[in-house]
Design an enzyme around this catalytic site. Structure first.
Site, PDB file in Angstrom:
ATOM      1  N   ASP A  66       0.863  -1.179   0.000  1.00  0.00           N
ATOM      2  CA  ASP A  66       0.000   0.000   0.000  1.00  0.00           C
ATOM      3  C   ASP A  66       0.906   1.237   0.000  1.00  0.00           C
ATOM      4  O   ASP A  66       2.087   1.156   0.384  1.00  0.00           O
ATOM      5  CB  ASP A  66      -0.873  -0.043   1.260  1.00  0.00           C
ATOM      6  CG  ASP A  66      -1.631   1.245   1.503  1.00  0.00           C
ATOM      7  OD1 ASP A  66      -2.321   1.705   0.582  1.00  0.00           O
ATOM      8  OD2 ASP A  66      -1.516   1.786   2.617  1.00  0.00           O
ATOM      9  N   LEU A  67       0.388   2.371  -0.407  1.00  0.00           N
ATOM     10  CA  LEU A  67       1.196   3.599  -0.427  1.00  0.00           C
ATOM     11  C   LEU A  67       0.983   4.443   0.830  1.00  0.00           C
ATOM     12  O   LEU A  67       1.821   4.456   1.726  1.00  0.00           O
ATOM     13  CB  LEU A  67       0.888   4.420  -1.684  1.00  0.00           C
ATOM     14  CG  LEU A  67       1.421   3.852  -3.011  1.00  0.00           C
ATOM     15  CD1 LEU A  67       0.997   4.731  -4.181  1.00  0.00           C
ATOM     16  CD2 LEU A  67       2.948   3.714  -2.972  1.00  0.00           C
ATOM     17  N   ASP A  68      -0.140   5.145   0.914  1.00  0.00           N
ATOM     18  CA  ASP A  68      -0.362   6.100   2.007  1.00  0.00           C
ATOM     19  C   ASP A  68      -0.402   5.397   3.361  1.00  0.00           C
ATOM     20  O   ASP A  68      -1.132   4.427   3.554  1.00  0.00           O
ATOM     21  CB  ASP A  68      -1.657   6.868   1.771  1.00  0.00           C
ATOM     22  CG  ASP A  68      -1.594   7.725   0.520  1.00  0.00           C
ATOM     23  OD1 ASP A  68      -0.970   8.791   0.574  1.00  0.00           O
ATOM     24  OD2 ASP A  68      -2.150   7.302  -0.508  1.00  0.00           O
ATOM     25  N   THR A 111      -2.812   0.242  -4.382  1.00  0.00           N
ATOM     26  CA  THR A 111      -3.228   1.502  -3.761  1.00  0.00           C
ATOM     27  C   THR A 111      -4.656   1.882  -4.133  1.00  0.00           C
ATOM     28  O   THR A 111      -5.181   1.454  -5.166  1.00  0.00           O
ATOM     29  CB  THR A 111      -2.268   2.638  -4.186  1.00  0.00           C
ATOM     30  OG1 THR A 111      -2.689   3.876  -3.591  1.00  0.00           O
ATOM     31  CG2 THR A 111      -2.244   2.820  -5.701  1.00  0.00           C
ATOM     32  N   LYS A 114      -8.631  -4.651  -3.282  1.00  0.00           N
ATOM     33  CA  LYS A 114      -7.218  -4.824  -3.604  1.00  0.00           C
ATOM     34  C   LYS A 114      -6.836  -6.299  -3.723  1.00  0.00           C
ATOM     35  O   LYS A 114      -6.022  -6.676  -4.570  1.00  0.00           O
ATOM     36  CB  LYS A 114      -6.344  -4.168  -2.528  1.00  0.00           C
ATOM     37  CG  LYS A 114      -6.349  -2.657  -2.523  1.00  0.00           C
ATOM     38  CD  LYS A 114      -5.367  -2.151  -1.473  1.00  0.00           C
ATOM     39  CE  LYS A 114      -5.362  -0.646  -1.375  1.00  0.00           C
ATOM     40  NZ  LYS A 114      -4.363  -0.166  -0.395  1.00  0.00           N
ATOM     41  N   ASP A 131      -2.296  -0.352   6.078  1.00  0.00           N
ATOM     42  CA  ASP A 131      -2.567   0.370   7.327  1.00  0.00           C
ATOM     43  C   ASP A 131      -4.036   0.705   7.533  1.00  0.00           C
ATOM     44  O   ASP A 131      -4.423   1.108   8.628  1.00  0.00           O
ATOM     45  CB  ASP A 131      -1.766   1.680   7.364  1.00  0.00           C
ATOM     46  CG  ASP A 131      -2.310   2.719   6.381  1.00  0.00           C
ATOM     47  OD1 ASP A 131      -2.556   3.869   6.801  1.00  0.00           O
ATOM     48  OD2 ASP A 131      -2.500   2.384   5.200  1.00  0.00           O
TER      49      ASP A 131
END
Length: 269
Positions: A9-11, A43, A195, A218
């Site tokens: 994941d990114l953020d 993402t 996802k 997260d």
């Protein structure tokens, strides 16, 4: 050690609080790739807001955008590419109920651009644009094709009710998810999109067994992904719900290179 697919994941996970990939994280992911493992971004962001990280990490793998609504290898033809769209009429039906639903804005997105009904609450960070114009206004004239996702913003105290009402009306066609963070933004994607489904498609393409998928996340939109992965890792700054289904939790946060430090130890890089 079997070759792994590392889904990131990114953020709040790969990116620090300044929305950047640190040199430590980049170097660690590069070590993993050099060791024969695969790294793939998964993402909720549209491609136009994540392509820079794909390039920075020098990836060649397929990636997941819009929480699974778009699975593709950027800037090239791939037979496995999939994009799952929403009927554009749903956007206009929600727009007609804007006042009753207590919405600040309604936006429609695809991989290249966005359309928003009003610039009053426009946020450059959300739309990766500082100069929206007439062409970005949400209207039947501008939105001529089916979008990949919809975004609506409301006050936090209305978020639950808005989500419930949109699900009541359109739940046969779409899923409604809440973004993390201080602003109550709901993302609407086609029914069954997540996802995990996109990462599973990538794993099959790369001939990686489910048990060899490592996933980091997260937020609530990472729940199915971590549950699907052979080894699901929640960030220590992640939600309690996610930590509850994860195989493990990073000792360090995204602000402390938590993903990189954990991966180094796990894969003995």
């Amino acid at each position: 050690m079997n070759k792994k697919l590392i889904a990131i994941d990114l953020d709040g996970t790969t990116l620090n609080q300044d929305s950047m990939i640190t040199s430590k994280t980049k170097e660690t992911l590069k070590k993993a790739i050099n060791a024969g493992h695969h790294v793939s971004i998964a993402t909720g962001r549209p491609f136009r807001m994540s392509h820079q990280f794909y390039q920075q990490l020098e990836l060649t793998t397929p990636m997941v955008n819009f929480n699974g609504a778009l699975v593709h290898i950027p800037n090239q033809h791939w037979d496995g590419e999939r994009e799952t769209l929403i009927n554009r009429e749903i956007a206009f039906e929600i727009l007609s109920q804007k006042k009753q639903l207590n919405l600040d804005f309604i936006a429609a997105e695809n991989r290249d651009t966005f359309f928003i009904d009003s610039f009053d609450f426009f946020d450059e960070k959300i739309f990766a644009s500082s100069r929206p114009g007439e062409k970005n206004l949400l209207s039947p004239k501008n939105l001529t094709t089916n979008p990949t996702s919809l975004l609506v913003r409301t006050d936090k105290r209305f978020a639950g009710a808005v989500s419930a009402e949109l699900t009541r009306q359109f739940g046969s066609y779409v899923d409604v998810r809440t973004w993390g963070g201080p602003t109550a933004i709901l993302e609407i994607v086609s029914k069954g999109i997540q996802k995990a489904k996109g990462v599973q498609e990538i794993a099959n393409y790369l001939s990686i067994d489910q048990k060899d998928v490592i996933a980091f996340g997260d937020e609530h939109n990472d729940l199915e992904l971590l549950d699907y992965a052979g080894w699901g890792v929640a960030m220590t700054n992640g939600t309690d719900q996610l930590k509850g289904i994860a195989n493990d939790v990073t000792p360090l946060s995204n602000q402390e290179d938590g993903l990189a430090v954990y991966l180094e130890k796990l894969l003995k890089l």
